[in-house]
Write a protein that holds these residues in place. Structure first.
Motif, PDB file in Angstrom:
ATOM      1  N   ASP A 110      -2.986   2.955   3.139  1.00 34.29           N
ATOM      2  CA  ASP A 110      -4.007   2.836   2.101  1.00 34.29           C
ATOM      3  C   ASP A 110      -3.629   1.597   1.294  1.00 34.29           C
ATOM      4  O   ASP A 110      -2.737   1.634   0.455  1.00 34.29           O
ATOM      5  N   TYR A 111      -4.294   0.461   1.591  1.00 35.99           N
ATOM      6  CA  TYR A 111      -3.928  -0.820   0.989  1.00 35.99           C
ATOM      7  C   TYR A 111      -4.252  -0.891  -0.486  1.00 35.99           C
ATOM      8  O   TYR A 111      -5.225  -0.300  -0.949  1.00 35.99           O
ATOM      9  N   ILE A 112      -3.434  -1.641  -1.227  1.00 35.41           N
ATOM     10  CA  ILE A 112      -3.697  -1.914  -2.629  1.00 35.41           C
ATOM     11  C   ILE A 112      -4.827  -2.909  -2.735  1.00 35.41           C
ATOM     12  O   ILE A 112      -4.832  -3.933  -2.035  1.00 35.41           O
ATOM     13  N   LYS A 113      -5.757  -2.665  -3.598  1.00 36.42           N
ATOM     14  CA  LYS A 113      -6.910  -3.575  -3.741  1.00 36.42           C
ATOM     15  C   LYS A 113      -6.743  -4.485  -4.904  1.00 36.42           C
ATOM     16  O   LYS A 113      -6.095  -4.312  -5.820  1.00 36.42           O
TER      17      LYS A 113
ATOM     18  N   GLY B 281       0.809  -1.208   0.000  1.00 34.19           N
ATOM     19  CA  GLY B 281       0.000   0.000   0.000  1.00 34.19           C
ATOM     20  C   GLY B 281       0.843   1.259   0.000  1.00 34.19           C
ATOM     21  O   GLY B 281       2.032   1.243  -0.268  1.00 34.19           O
TER      22      GLY B 281
END
Length: 87
Positions: free
Chosen positions: A84-87, A76
Protein backbone atom coordinates in the motif's frame (compact mmCIF):
# COMPACT_ATOMS: atom_id res chain seq x y z
CA UNK A 1 15.23 9.57 6.35
CA UNK A 2 12.33 7.47 7.57
CA UNK A 3 11.00 5.94 10.76
CA UNK A 4 10.60 2.22 10.01
CA UNK A 5 8.26 -0.05 11.99
CA UNK A 6 7.17 -3.67 11.63
CA UNK A 7 5.13 -4.09 8.42
CA UNK A 8 6.60 -1.05 6.65
CA UNK A 9 7.99 -1.41 3.13
CA UNK A 10 11.22 0.42 2.39
CA UNK A 11 13.82 0.57 -0.32
CA UNK A 12 17.55 1.01 -0.13
CA UNK A 13 20.09 1.89 -2.80
CA UNK A 14 23.57 0.45 -2.32
CA UNK A 15 26.45 1.14 -4.68
CA UNK A 16 27.34 -1.95 -6.72
CA UNK A 17 24.38 -3.87 -5.22
CA UNK A 18 21.50 -1.97 -6.83
CA UNK A 19 18.15 -0.99 -5.36
CA UNK A 20 16.40 -3.45 -3.09
CA UNK A 21 12.87 -3.35 -1.67
CA UNK A 22 12.30 -4.86 1.78
CA UNK A 23 9.39 -5.41 4.16
CA UNK A 24 10.30 -4.95 7.83
CA UNK A 25 9.55 -8.03 9.98
CA UNK A 26 10.72 -6.70 13.36
CA UNK A 27 11.22 -3.25 14.81
CA UNK A 28 14.68 -1.69 15.08
CA UNK A 29 17.24 -3.55 17.16
CA UNK A 30 20.42 -1.84 18.30
CA UNK A 31 23.62 -3.38 16.97
CA UNK A 32 26.29 -4.67 19.32
CA UNK A 33 28.96 -2.85 17.30
CA UNK A 34 28.14 0.87 17.42
CA UNK A 35 25.87 3.10 19.50
CA UNK A 36 23.93 4.65 16.58
CA UNK A 37 23.91 1.54 14.35
CA UNK A 38 20.67 -0.43 14.14
CA UNK A 39 19.48 -3.62 12.46
CA UNK A 40 16.18 -4.13 10.64
CA UNK A 41 15.14 -7.78 10.27
CA UNK A 42 13.50 -7.79 6.86
CA UNK A 43 12.36 -9.89 3.92
CA UNK A 44 13.55 -9.02 0.39
CA UNK A 45 10.62 -8.30 -1.94
CA UNK A 46 12.57 -7.30 -5.05
CA UNK A 47 16.08 -6.36 -6.09
CA UNK A 48 17.90 -5.02 -9.15
CA UNK A 49 21.23 -6.54 -8.12
CA UNK A 50 22.46 -10.07 -7.60
CA UNK A 51 23.56 -9.82 -3.96
CA UNK A 52 20.12 -10.56 -2.49
CA UNK A 53 17.59 -13.17 -3.60
CA UNK A 54 13.85 -12.50 -3.45
CA UNK A 55 12.19 -13.71 -0.23
CA UNK A 56 15.54 -13.91 1.63
CA UNK A 57 15.34 -12.89 5.27
CA UNK A 58 18.21 -10.54 6.10
CA UNK A 59 19.35 -7.97 8.65
CA UNK A 60 19.66 -4.52 7.07
CA UNK A 61 22.22 -2.33 8.84
CA UNK A 62 21.34 1.33 9.16
CA UNK A 63 21.99 4.34 11.40
CA UNK A 64 19.60 6.40 13.46
CA UNK A 65 19.92 10.13 13.99
CA UNK A 66 17.46 12.54 15.58
CA UNK A 67 14.92 9.72 16.05
CA UNK A 68 14.83 8.85 12.32
CA UNK A 69 16.39 5.96 10.42
CA UNK A 70 18.84 6.89 7.62
CA UNK A 71 19.97 5.27 4.37
CA UNK A 72 16.50 3.86 3.64
CA UNK A 73 13.34 5.32 2.09
CA UNK A 74 9.91 4.29 3.33
CA UNK A 75 7.60 3.69 0.35
CA UNK A 76 4.53 2.09 1.90
CA UNK A 77 2.98 -0.51 4.19
CA UNK A 78 2.59 -4.26 3.61
CA UNK A 79 -1.15 -5.12 3.64
CA UNK A 80 -2.90 -8.30 2.45
CA UNK A 81 0.11 -9.54 0.51
CA UNK A 82 0.78 -6.33 -1.43
CA UNK A 83 2.29 -2.88 -0.98
CA UNK A 84 0.00 0.00 0.00
CA UNK A 85 2.10 2.89 -1.35
CA UNK A 86 2.40 6.26 0.37
CA UNK A 87 0.72 8.96 -1.67
Amino acid sequence: MADIKCGDVFKRYERYLGTTTFVCMESLKQSNGYKNEYLLYSTVLSTTGDFYEEMDEVYVTTIRKYGKVGHVEKIGVWKNGKIDYIK
